[in-house]
Design an enzyme around this catalytic site. Sequence first.
Site, PDB file in Angstrom:
ATOM      1  N   GLU A 127      13.921  -9.442   1.497  1.00 47.27           N
ATOM      2  CA  GLU A 127      14.519 -10.689   1.985  1.00 47.27           C
ATOM      3  C   GLU A 127      15.831 -10.912   1.232  1.00 47.27           C
ATOM      4  O   GLU A 127      16.087 -10.241   0.234  1.00 47.27           O
ATOM      5  CB  GLU A 127      13.571 -11.869   1.703  1.00 47.27           C
ATOM      6  CG  GLU A 127      12.241 -11.752   2.407  1.00 47.27           C
ATOM      7  CD  GLU A 127      11.380 -13.004   2.225  1.00 47.27           C
ATOM      8  OE1 GLU A 127      11.832 -13.953   1.543  1.00 47.27           O
ATOM      9  OE2 GLU A 127      10.277 -13.014   2.773  1.00 47.27           O
ATOM     10  N   GLY A 131      14.759  -8.556  -3.250  1.00 49.20           N
ATOM     11  CA  GLY A 131      15.090  -7.134  -3.195  1.00 49.20           C
ATOM     12  C   GLY A 131      14.275  -6.429  -4.262  1.00 49.20           C
ATOM     13  O   GLY A 131      13.089  -6.127  -4.072  1.00 49.20           O
ATOM     14  N   ARG A 243       7.994   6.302  -2.008  1.00 48.70           N
ATOM     15  CA  ARG A 243       8.944   6.876  -2.979  1.00 48.70           C
ATOM     16  C   ARG A 243       8.847   8.398  -3.029  1.00 48.70           C
ATOM     17  O   ARG A 243       9.852   9.082  -3.277  1.00 48.70           O
ATOM     18  CB  ARG A 243       8.711   6.236  -4.360  1.00 48.70           C
ATOM     19  CG  ARG A 243       9.187   4.791  -4.365  1.00 48.70           C
ATOM     20  CD  ARG A 243       8.721   3.948  -5.523  1.00 48.70           C
ATOM     21  NE  ARG A 243       9.185   2.558  -5.307  1.00 48.70           N
ATOM     22  CZ  ARG A 243       8.786   1.512  -5.995  1.00 48.70           C
ATOM     23  NH1 ARG A 243       7.879   1.652  -6.972  1.00 48.70           N
ATOM     24  NH2 ARG A 243       9.273   0.312  -5.722  1.00 48.70           N
ATOM     25  N   GLY A 339      36.933  21.119  -2.582  1.00 47.96           N
ATOM     26  CA  GLY A 339      38.293  20.633  -2.847  1.00 47.96           C
ATOM     27  C   GLY A 339      38.731  19.628  -1.790  1.00 47.96           C
ATOM     28  O   GLY A 339      37.920  18.814  -1.320  1.00 47.96           O
ATOM     29  N   GLU A 363      13.700   1.476  -1.369  1.00 50.27           N
ATOM     30  CA  GLU A 363      12.338   1.700  -1.888  1.00 50.27           C
ATOM     31  C   GLU A 363      12.298   1.651  -3.426  1.00 50.27           C
ATOM     32  O   GLU A 363      11.547   2.378  -4.077  1.00 50.27           O
ATOM     33  CB  GLU A 363      11.751   2.992  -1.325  1.00 50.27           C
ATOM     34  CG  GLU A 363      11.701   2.905   0.194  1.00 50.27           C
ATOM     35  CD  GLU A 363      10.716   3.812   0.869  1.00 50.27           C
ATOM     36  OE1 GLU A 363       9.697   4.124   0.243  1.00 50.27           O
ATOM     37  OE2 GLU A 363      10.968   4.173   2.023  1.00 50.27           O
ATOM     38  N   GLY A 364      13.138   0.775  -3.961  1.00 51.68           N
ATOM     39  CA  GLY A 364      13.227   0.591  -5.412  1.00 51.68           C
ATOM     40  C   GLY A 364      14.419   1.347  -5.953  1.00 51.68           C
ATOM     41  O   GLY A 364      14.493   2.571  -5.831  1.00 51.68           O
ATOM     42  N   THR A 365      15.357   0.613  -6.552  1.00 52.63           N
ATOM     43  CA  THR A 365      16.547   1.257  -7.133  1.00 52.63           C
ATOM     44  C   THR A 365      16.130   2.198  -8.268  1.00 52.63           C
ATOM     45  O   THR A 365      14.995   2.144  -8.764  1.00 52.63           O
ATOM     46  CB  THR A 365      17.483   0.190  -7.725  1.00 52.63           C
ATOM     47  OG1 THR A 365      16.751  -0.504  -8.756  1.00 52.63           O
ATOM     48  CG2 THR A 365      17.953  -0.819  -6.686  1.00 52.63           C
TER      49      THR A 365
HETATM   50  N1  CAA Z   1       0.058  -0.425  -6.548  1.00 50.93           N
HETATM   51  C1  CAA Z   1      -0.791  -1.477  -6.339  1.00 50.93           C
HETATM   52  N2  CAA Z   1      -0.696  -2.636  -7.019  1.00 50.93           N
HETATM   53  C2  CAA Z   1       0.298  -2.735  -7.933  1.00 50.93           C
HETATM   54  C3  CAA Z   1       1.205  -1.689  -8.182  1.00 50.93           C
HETATM   55  C4  CAA Z   1       1.065  -0.500  -7.445  1.00 50.93           C
HETATM   56  N3  CAA Z   1       1.891   0.543  -7.637  1.00 50.93           N
HETATM   57  N4  CAA Z   1       2.073  -2.082  -9.142  1.00 50.93           N
HETATM   58  C5  CAA Z   1       1.716  -3.321  -9.491  1.00 50.93           C
HETATM   59  N5  CAA Z   1       0.644  -3.709  -8.762  1.00 50.93           N
HETATM   60  C6  CAA Z   1      -0.063  -4.996  -8.835  1.00 50.93           C
HETATM   61  C7  CAA Z   1      -0.327  -5.369 -10.280  1.00 50.93           C
HETATM   62  O1  CAA Z   1      -1.548  -4.835 -10.732  1.00 50.93           O
HETATM   63  C8  CAA Z   1      -0.350  -6.882 -10.218  1.00 50.93           C
HETATM   64  O2  CAA Z   1      -1.602  -7.298  -9.742  1.00 50.93           O
HETATM   65  P1  CAA Z   1      -2.332  -8.620 -10.389  1.00 50.93           P
HETATM   66  O3  CAA Z   1      -1.376  -9.734 -10.280  1.00 50.93           O
HETATM   67  O4  CAA Z   1      -3.554  -8.793  -9.571  1.00 50.93           O
HETATM   68  O5  CAA Z   1      -2.608  -8.265 -11.803  1.00 50.93           O
HETATM   69  C9  CAA Z   1       0.657  -7.203  -9.104  1.00 50.93           C
HETATM   70  O6  CAA Z   1       0.781  -6.015  -8.319  1.00 50.93           O
HETATM   71  C10 CAA Z   1       2.001  -7.603  -9.624  1.00 50.93           C
HETATM   72  O7  CAA Z   1       2.471  -6.550 -10.422  1.00 50.93           O
HETATM   73  P2  CAA Z   1       3.700  -6.735 -11.388  1.00 50.93           P
HETATM   74  O8  CAA Z   1       3.465  -7.921 -12.266  1.00 50.93           O
HETATM   75  O9  CAA Z   1       3.987  -5.425 -12.014  1.00 50.93           O
HETATM   76  O10 CAA Z   1       4.852  -7.127 -10.355  1.00 50.93           O
HETATM   77  P3  CAA Z   1       6.359  -7.481 -10.610  1.00 50.93           P
HETATM   78  O11 CAA Z   1       6.692  -8.717  -9.895  1.00 50.93           O
HETATM   79  O12 CAA Z   1       6.695  -7.393 -12.065  1.00 50.93           O
HETATM   80  O13 CAA Z   1       7.122  -6.327  -9.788  1.00 50.93           O
HETATM   81  C11 CAA Z   1       8.231  -4.267  -9.476  1.00 50.93           C
HETATM   82  C12 CAA Z   1       7.041  -5.021 -10.064  1.00 50.93           C
HETATM   83  C13 CAA Z   1       8.000  -2.835  -9.883  1.00 50.93           C
HETATM   84  C14 CAA Z   1       9.574  -4.725 -10.005  1.00 50.93           C
HETATM   85  C15 CAA Z   1       8.187  -4.418  -7.928  1.00 50.93           C
HETATM   86  O14 CAA Z   1       8.561  -5.700  -7.523  1.00 50.93           O
HETATM   87  C16 CAA Z   1       9.070  -3.417  -7.225  1.00 50.93           C
HETATM   88  O15 CAA Z   1       8.667  -2.266  -7.013  1.00 50.93           O
HETATM   89  N6  CAA Z   1      10.302  -3.835  -6.822  1.00 50.93           N
HETATM   90  C17 CAA Z   1      11.109  -3.011  -5.956  1.00 50.93           C
HETATM   91  C18 CAA Z   1      10.855  -3.382  -4.541  1.00 50.93           C
HETATM   92  C19 CAA Z   1      11.121  -2.281  -3.586  1.00 50.93           C
HETATM   93  O16 CAA Z   1      10.898  -1.106  -3.856  1.00 50.93           O
HETATM   94  N7  CAA Z   1      11.556  -2.645  -2.390  1.00 50.93           N
HETATM   95  C20 CAA Z   1      11.748  -1.697  -1.362  1.00 50.93           C
HETATM   96  C21 CAA Z   1      11.839  -2.398  -0.065  1.00 50.93           C
HETATM   97  S1  CAA Z   1      11.332  -1.406   1.288  1.00 50.93           S
HETATM   98  C22 CAA Z   1      12.558  -0.313   1.614  1.00 50.93           C
HETATM   99  O17 CAA Z   1      13.487  -0.155   0.874  1.00 50.93           O
HETATM  100  C23 CAA Z   1      12.335   0.478   2.831  1.00 50.93           C
HETATM  101  C24 CAA Z   1      13.511   1.164   3.383  1.00 50.93           C
HETATM  102  O18 CAA Z   1      14.508   0.595   3.682  1.00 50.93           O
HETATM  103  C25 CAA Z   1      13.432   2.598   3.629  1.00 50.93           C
END
Ligand code: CAA
Length: 380
Positions: A127, A131, A243, A339, A363-365
Amino acid sequence: MNLHLTDEQQMIQAMAREFAGQHIKPIAAEIDRDARFPHETVKRMGELGLLGIAVPEQWGGSGADTVCYVLALEEIARACASHAVVMSVNNSLYCEPVLKYGTDAQRRRFLTPVASGHALGCFALTEPEAGSDARNQHTLARRDGDDWVLTGRKLFISTGREASFALVFAQTDQAKAHRGITAFVVEKGTRGFSVSRTEDKLGIRASDTAELVFEECRVPDAHRLGPEGMGFKIALSTLDGGRVGIAAQAVGIAAGAYERAVAYARERKAFGVPIGEHQMVQWMLADMTTAIDGARLLTLRAATLKDAGRPFTREAAMAKLFAAEMAMKVTTDAVQVHGGYGFIKDYEVERYFRDAKITAIYEGTSQIQKLVIAREVLGA
Ligand code: CAA
């Protein structure tokens, strides 16, 4: 890890390579220039089973494994990164979660048409303010009897315009923060669901990247994927698999650029000899092929772990991080080997260079991958 590919893996790899070489490569430059979605070749990818590779045949897929998927995806990306992102989103970000979290009725209705290539799916998480901080969802889903009413906007959605089905994440209980996020499948044509714009992009120009708008969009509870409040976990676990796919896409992009650099180094002469006879160019090519193989091995390791049902969050993040940064470096060097000709459109390496960049963003920087890896290392 078994480094020998099975007969099936080799067969799917060869099939994807042949298809990409014959049908995708010849149109890749043109569709990039015109930013035109390649309907015909995407349809043929569906017929070949490339859009639901790891989905069981029962649900319209090919019933193969993740290793087959990444091998095929690399081949497609080697010819055209735009086709690769469509394939990747369809397989990893749509089919996989619907297969994993859907009921049989949901699989029949929402998975079979997409895994068989009769329709496309997309993944609507991002959104304007969610991001990297994916949990910061502002799209709301309000319960109303047996229905849910969705309101909000989703940004940068790959295949958002072309997809018939969108996996949409929305906040169903704001008080519970990320534990109040729920996943829904919303079909194109549902009242209140529209595509408001598509982006004009640096790379992967033949794929569409769209903004989706939900205005009092009503879906039945039967469209909810997984339990209420499970949406964020569904999203993050789905992205682990995604990923691995993007790592394969990055390997393919780099391999395509590298092959062009090798061919050019053989044919282009400077100082009386082919430039490939100059040690400075040889070193670049040696570094490029070594880095590509390193990224490919990391990708296959993550895919192998996933197929074995073992944890692979860290390995997926490592593969994507390494492959994306590698793709940027290798495509930059491929332009350099060419070149001045590398800087003009005729030689196509500039397209690979532009396409590579997105692999370090979506899909995550790369920074988010480092965060994921560090958390896994520290057990945080
Ligand atoms: N699998 C399952 N559950 C997971 C997990 C995983 N890999 N990683 C974390 N969780 C769970 C945790 O256990 C936690 O659960 P509880 O609250 O029940 O304990 C919950 O998720 C929250 O986890 P975090 O506290 O770690 O979450 P966070 O807010 O700190 O975020 C982050 C972690 C890694 C930064 C995550 O937000 C992230 O990956 N951000 C990047 C987003 C992204 O990749 N977006 C891509 C968009 S789609 C796209 O790009 C498609 C395209 O165009 C091709």
